[in-house]
Design an enzyme around this catalytic site. Structure first.
Site, PDB file in Angstrom:
ATOM      1  N   LYS A   1     -47.870 -42.617 -59.491  1.00  0.00           N
ATOM      2  CA  LYS A   1     -47.543 -43.338 -60.729  1.00  0.00           C
ATOM      3  C   LYS A   1     -46.284 -42.773 -61.369  1.00  0.00           C
ATOM      4  O   LYS A   1     -45.408 -43.502 -61.818  1.00  0.00           O
ATOM      5  CB  LYS A   1     -48.682 -43.252 -61.761  1.00  0.00           C
ATOM      6  CG  LYS A   1     -49.935 -44.038 -61.513  1.00  0.00           C
ATOM      7  CD  LYS A   1     -49.799 -45.517 -61.676  1.00  0.00           C
ATOM      8  CE  LYS A   1     -49.356 -46.164 -60.393  1.00  0.00           C
ATOM      9  NZ  LYS A   1     -50.376 -46.648 -59.502  1.00  0.00           N
TER      10      LYS A   1
ATOM     11  N   HIS B   1     -50.823 -23.075 -49.497  1.00  0.00           N
ATOM     12  CA  HIS B   1     -50.273 -23.179 -48.143  1.00  0.00           C
ATOM     13  C   HIS B   1     -48.849 -23.726 -48.160  1.00  0.00           C
ATOM     14  O   HIS B   1     -48.384 -24.271 -47.164  1.00  0.00           O
ATOM     15  CB  HIS B   1     -51.183 -24.056 -47.278  1.00  0.00           C
ATOM     16  CG  HIS B   1     -52.561 -23.491 -47.157  1.00  0.00           C
ATOM     17  ND1 HIS B   1     -52.852 -22.385 -46.399  1.00  0.00           N
ATOM     18  CD2 HIS B   1     -53.730 -23.844 -47.766  1.00  0.00           C
ATOM     19  CE1 HIS B   1     -54.145 -22.098 -46.507  1.00  0.00           C
ATOM     20  NE2 HIS B   1     -54.695 -22.972 -47.338  1.00  0.00           N
TER      21      HIS B   1
ATOM     22  N   GLU C   1     -52.701 -40.201 -56.734  1.00  0.00           N
ATOM     23  CA  GLU C   1     -52.400 -41.408 -57.500  1.00  0.00           C
ATOM     24  C   GLU C   1     -51.563 -41.065 -58.744  1.00  0.00           C
ATOM     25  O   GLU C   1     -50.617 -41.786 -59.080  1.00  0.00           O
ATOM     26  CB  GLU C   1     -53.714 -42.110 -57.881  1.00  0.00           C
ATOM     27  CG  GLU C   1     -53.608 -43.331 -58.756  1.00  0.00           C
ATOM     28  CD  GLU C   1     -52.788 -44.470 -58.151  1.00  0.00           C
ATOM     29  OE1 GLU C   1     -52.405 -44.403 -56.975  1.00  0.00           O
ATOM     30  OE2 GLU C   1     -52.505 -45.426 -58.898  1.00  0.00           O
TER      31      GLU C   1
ATOM     32  N   LYS D   1     -43.861 -55.959 -56.743  1.00  0.00           N
ATOM     33  CA  LYS D   1     -45.318 -55.891 -56.885  1.00  0.00           C
ATOM     34  C   LYS D   1     -46.053 -56.075 -55.566  1.00  0.00           C
ATOM     35  O   LYS D   1     -46.985 -55.353 -55.262  1.00  0.00           O
ATOM     36  CB  LYS D   1     -45.756 -56.959 -57.888  1.00  0.00           C
ATOM     37  CG  LYS D   1     -47.241 -56.954 -58.184  1.00  0.00           C
ATOM     38  CD  LYS D   1     -47.641 -55.726 -58.940  1.00  0.00           C
ATOM     39  CE  LYS D   1     -49.127 -55.639 -59.186  1.00  0.00           C
ATOM     40  NZ  LYS D   1     -49.513 -54.247 -59.490  1.00  0.00           N
TER      41      LYS D   1
ATOM     42  N   ASN E   1     -38.858 -65.921 -48.802  1.00  0.00           N
ATOM     43  CA  ASN E   1     -39.519 -64.633 -49.034  1.00  0.00           C
ATOM     44  C   ASN E   1     -40.014 -64.165 -47.676  1.00  0.00           C
ATOM     45  O   ASN E   1     -40.851 -64.822 -47.068  1.00  0.00           O
ATOM     46  CB  ASN E   1     -40.696 -64.841 -49.996  1.00  0.00           C
ATOM     47  CG  ASN E   1     -41.572 -63.613 -50.106  1.00  0.00           C
ATOM     48  OD1 ASN E   1     -41.134 -62.494 -49.839  1.00  0.00           O
ATOM     49  ND2 ASN E   1     -42.823 -63.807 -50.506  1.00  0.00           N
ATOM     50  N   GLY E   2     -39.461 -63.054 -47.182  1.00  0.00           N
ATOM     51  CA  GLY E   2     -39.881 -62.559 -45.868  1.00  0.00           C
ATOM     52  C   GLY E   2     -38.682 -62.069 -45.080  1.00  0.00           C
ATOM     53  O   GLY E   2     -37.621 -61.792 -45.647  1.00  0.00           O
TER      54      GLY E   2
ATOM     55  N   GLU F   1     -43.062 -43.584 -59.274  1.00  0.00           N
ATOM     56  CA  GLU F   1     -42.586 -44.961 -59.173  1.00  0.00           C
ATOM     57  C   GLU F   1     -42.034 -45.513 -60.469  1.00  0.00           C
ATOM     58  O   GLU F   1     -41.143 -46.350 -60.429  1.00  0.00           O
ATOM     59  CB  GLU F   1     -43.636 -45.882 -58.559  1.00  0.00           C
ATOM     60  CG  GLU F   1     -44.847 -46.183 -59.404  1.00  0.00           C
ATOM     61  CD  GLU F   1     -45.752 -47.231 -58.743  1.00  0.00           C
ATOM     62  OE1 GLU F   1     -46.955 -47.174 -58.989  1.00  0.00           O
ATOM     63  OE2 GLU F   1     -45.257 -48.108 -58.013  1.00  0.00           O
TER      64      GLU F   1
ATOM     65  N   CYS G   1     -40.046 -60.919 -53.462  1.00  0.00           N
ATOM     66  CA  CYS G   1     -39.317 -62.155 -53.727  1.00  0.00           C
ATOM     67  C   CYS G   1     -40.271 -63.196 -54.331  1.00  0.00           C
ATOM     68  O   CYS G   1     -41.381 -63.393 -53.841  1.00  0.00           O
ATOM     69  CB  CYS G   1     -38.656 -62.771 -52.508  1.00  0.00           C
ATOM     70  SG  CYS G   1     -37.382 -61.752 -51.781  1.00  0.00           S
TER      71      CYS G   1
ATOM     72  N   ARG H   1     -42.129 -59.790 -58.682  1.00  0.00           N
ATOM     73  CA  ARG H   1     -42.087 -59.765 -57.214  1.00  0.00           C
ATOM     74  C   ARG H   1     -40.741 -59.289 -56.668  1.00  0.00           C
ATOM     75  O   ARG H   1     -40.593 -59.059 -55.471  1.00  0.00           O
ATOM     76  CB  ARG H   1     -42.381 -61.158 -56.668  1.00  0.00           C
ATOM     77  CG  ARG H   1     -43.725 -61.699 -57.070  1.00  0.00           C
ATOM     78  CD  ARG H   1     -43.943 -63.050 -56.454  1.00  0.00           C
ATOM     79  NE  ARG H   1     -44.115 -62.939 -55.030  1.00  0.00           N
ATOM     80  CZ  ARG H   1     -45.293 -62.857 -54.420  1.00  0.00           C
ATOM     81  NH1 ARG H   1     -46.393 -62.911 -55.120  1.00  0.00           N
ATOM     82  NH2 ARG H   1     -45.373 -62.752 -53.118  1.00  0.00           N
TER      83      ARG H   1
ATOM     84  N   TRP I   1     -35.976 -59.613 -53.902  1.00  0.00           N
ATOM     85  CA  TRP I   1     -36.095 -58.195 -53.570  1.00  0.00           C
ATOM     86  C   TRP I   1     -35.346 -58.045 -52.251  1.00  0.00           C
ATOM     87  O   TRP I   1     -35.767 -58.572 -51.226  1.00  0.00           O
ATOM     88  CB  TRP I   1     -37.562 -57.806 -53.414  1.00  0.00           C
ATOM     89  CG  TRP I   1     -37.759 -56.338 -53.192  1.00  0.00           C
ATOM     90  CD1 TRP I   1     -37.850 -55.367 -54.143  1.00  0.00           C
ATOM     91  CD2 TRP I   1     -37.894 -55.670 -51.929  1.00  0.00           C
ATOM     92  NE1 TRP I   1     -38.019 -54.134 -53.554  1.00  0.00           N
ATOM     93  CE2 TRP I   1     -38.057 -54.293 -52.192  1.00  0.00           C
ATOM     94  CE3 TRP I   1     -37.882 -56.095 -50.596  1.00  0.00           C
ATOM     95  CZ2 TRP I   1     -38.203 -53.339 -51.195  1.00  0.00           C
ATOM     96  CZ3 TRP I   1     -38.036 -55.138 -49.594  1.00  0.00           C
ATOM     97  CH2 TRP I   1     -38.201 -53.780 -49.911  1.00  0.00           C
TER      98      TRP I   1
END
Ligand code: M6R
Length: 610
Positions: free
Chosen positions: A487, A506, A483, A605, A99-100, A490, A2, A27, A73
């Site tokens: 990437k 395995h 990583e 973000k 925001n929260g 997402e 947010c 955000r 968000w």
């Protein structure tokens, strides 16, 4: 998570708020809205991106010189017009952005409903604004109502509020979610981060947890929420330039940030290479370096990409300096009652410095008596301020939701730390010299690796419709495989898994057939031959191999369908180079698939909620 922006001054608030929201959109981008004081209060809010709100405001302009804006968000309630912020009390006289998460919102809502207050949305935020209204009805004093309501709230918030009852004041508060006040000339702009402020002023005050501010056009006062005492805050200077938060001719922030890496890697080591002593100088660790050297154990905590950097850090610090390292997801560490002693050193890695789980893990470590260090990108962020010491990664503002340059800068800092400790313990001066030489060559090598982007774009075209991907690497490059998979997931929404290459047999090997692309990081290091064996195993099952290896390694040509060559460096620095083709691959795959690269669905973000 947010974006929050607020303005009080003499200029048109709406356009300033809109610009701020555009800068903060990374955000969260589920909905956007503004509330402007103009006699009463006018609220405009819409589901969707800031551009949707922008169009609404063009046809239905709102004028005023005090206002707040929000880009969401979603946490409580689906993304729709009703749940969009700002939220108001029933009469539309107080407007709040948040925001929260308000954890005790259900209990508060029940009590307020019993007192006759009504609600329109499913959000926790609306409960808070109604609670403020209830206190205002009782006390007739907005500052008190704001503070009393916050004292009843359990949870995390960065909030801003305006009211028709108090039209010449802007109220803000922080507990767990960042909030900065930009100090202009006869005006103030508040925001959840400095990127929305820097266009107006470089002078900022960062609120700390449990603090609020009452802002008028020519003054502001900061106070503690619990006891109303005034707090004197230091005014800080924002360091970055506007150009750093603009796309600069690139199609996406992510691409710009990928190509900035030669420079950001240079910045991560600027002033930190000590040629005379063949070692590294880390000013931020100066006072704690002996303790670090003698530590029995280091614990690294982080989330997402920062966690992956931590895994490389484990290999680096154990491998070079011989100090035992554990790496943990911050979200697990914070709740699992970890065994920590005052002899432990906990290192929090975070780009934003605001990730809620990482911050909580850090606080838990402190509570248990450990010394805490930070590897943080955003200067002045909560983690940077709350750790005992630390090193900034100096990657500059990272706007693309997918972390790229921040990751390689974190790796740089970890490598520098490892070299520093190794030189204090068991690395000779001549070895130190060789390492420094390799570090100096790194930016050019990074540039060269990136110059291969056209080949990677072609590969992306060929695999853009693949439903799954595997990423495999070993040793220093095992976290790089993780990583690469993150990437791809997402930003292109392709299911991808990263594994240590040998783990494939395995379980994941069952997935391999002629439709499974497998990306191998096959650096020519101590485990290279083992990786080659793993490539053979995939080929034997008709998997489609894409290999990243060093320039001049022709052996691999016969084994892989596609070979991406990168320059050779010291093995422990190789993740910094090997991750670059993976960043580019995920970027071009996402573009091929028509995905929104900089604002992937469901993500934001900076994750400032649990
Ligand atoms: O700001 P932080 O480094 O603490 O963020 C941690 C993660 O949320 C972040 O790395 C996330 O995984 C990225 N979107 C990955 O690209």
């Amino acid at each position: 998570m947010c974006g929050i922006v607020g303005y009080i001054g003499e200029q048109d608030a709406t356009s300033i708020l809109l610009n701020g929201l555009k800068r903060l959109e990374y955000r969260g981008y589920d909905s956007a809205g503004v509330a402007v004081v103009n006699g009463g209060l006018t609220v405009k809010k819409r589901v969707g991106k800031v551009s949707v709100l922008d169009r609404v405001l063009q046809t239905e302009p709102v004028s005023g010189t005090v206002g707040i804006g929000h880009t969401r968000w979603a946490t409580h309630g689906a993304p729709n017009d009703l749940n969009a912020h700002p939220h108001t009390d029933e009469d539309g006289e107080i407007a709040l952005i948040h925001n929260g998460i308000i954890e005790n919102y259900a209990a508060l809502k029940k009590k307020l409903a019993a007192d006759g207050y009504t609600f329109r949305s499913e959000t926790d935020t609306e409960v808070l604004v109604v609670l403020i209204r209830a206190f205002y009805d009782e006390l007739g004093d907005m500052a008190k109502a704001f503070r009393y309501a916050l004292k009843q709230v359990v949870g995390a918030y960065g909030i801003a509020m305006v009211s028709a009852f108090d039209p010449n004041r802007l109220y803000v508060a922080r507990n767990g979610s960042p909030l900065a006040i930009g100090i202009g000339d006869g005006e103030f702009i508040v925001a959840s981060d400095a990127s929305a402020i820097v266009q107006h002023t470089r002078q900022v005050v960062y609120l700390d947890d449990g603090e609020m501010a009452v802002i008028e056009r020519d003054r502001y006062v900061t106070k503690r929420i619990d006891d109303d005492t005034t707090v004197d805050k230091e005014v800080e200077e924002v360091e970055f330039d506007l150009a750093e938060i603009e796309k600069g001719g690139y199609d996406h922030f992510m691409l710009k940030e990928i190509f900035e890496q030669p420079e950001t890697i240079r910045n991560a080591m600027r002033g930190r290479l000590d040629s005379e002593a063949s070692t590294v100088r880390l000013g931020g660790l100066m006072n704690v370096i002996d303790r670090l050297r003698d530590a029995q154990r280091l614990i690294i905590v982080g989330c997402g990409t920062s966690f992956h950097a931590g895994l490389v850090g484990e290999y680096l610090i154990e491998g070079l300096a011989g100090i035992p390292v554990e790496v943990e997801y911050a979200s697990e560490f914070r709740y699992r009652d970890p065994i920590i002693t005052k002899d432990d050193i906990v290192i929090a890695i975070s780009q934003s410095g605001e990730t809620s789980d990482t911050l909580a893990a850090l606080r838990e470590a402190k509570r248990r008596g450990a010394m805490t260090l930070g590897i943080v990108n955003v200067v002045g962020s909560s983690i940077a301020r709350e750790t005992d010491a630390g090193v900034y990664s100096h990657a500059g503002p990272e706007i693309g939701v997918a972390s790229t340059k921040a990751f390689t800068s974190q790796l740089m800092v970890l490598a520098l730390m490892a070299v520093k400790l190794a030189r204090m313990k068991r690395m000779s001066a001549s070895e130190g010299e060789a390492v420094l030489a390799a570090l100096r060559e790194l930016p050019e090598k990074v540039e060269y690796a990136l110059s291969r982007h056209e080949q990677i774009q072609e590969i992306a075209k060929a695999y853009a419709q693949a439903p799954n991907f595997l990423y495999l690497g070993r040793g220093y490059n095992y976290p790089v495989a993780l990583e690469g998979a993150l990437k791809l997931k997402e930003i292109s929404y392709i299911h991808a898994e990263g594994y240590p290459a040998a783990e494939m047999k395995h379980g994941p090997i069952a997935l391999i057939d002629e439709n499974m692309p497998v990306v191998f990081i096959a650096a020519q290091d101590g485990v290279y031959n083992k990786v080659v064996s793993n490539i053979e195993e995939v080929r034997a099952r008709n998997g489609r191999v894409i290999a990243i290896t060093n320039e001049g390694n022709q052996q691999i040509e016969g084994l892989a369908e596609h070979v991406i060559y990168v320059p050779e460096t010291l093995p422990f620095l190789s993740p910094i180079i090997n991750v670059l083709p993976l960043q580019l691959l995920s970027y071009y795959m996402a573009v091929e698939r028509g995905c929104n690269v900089d604002q992937p669905r469901n993500l934001a973000k900076s994750v400032t909620v649990e």
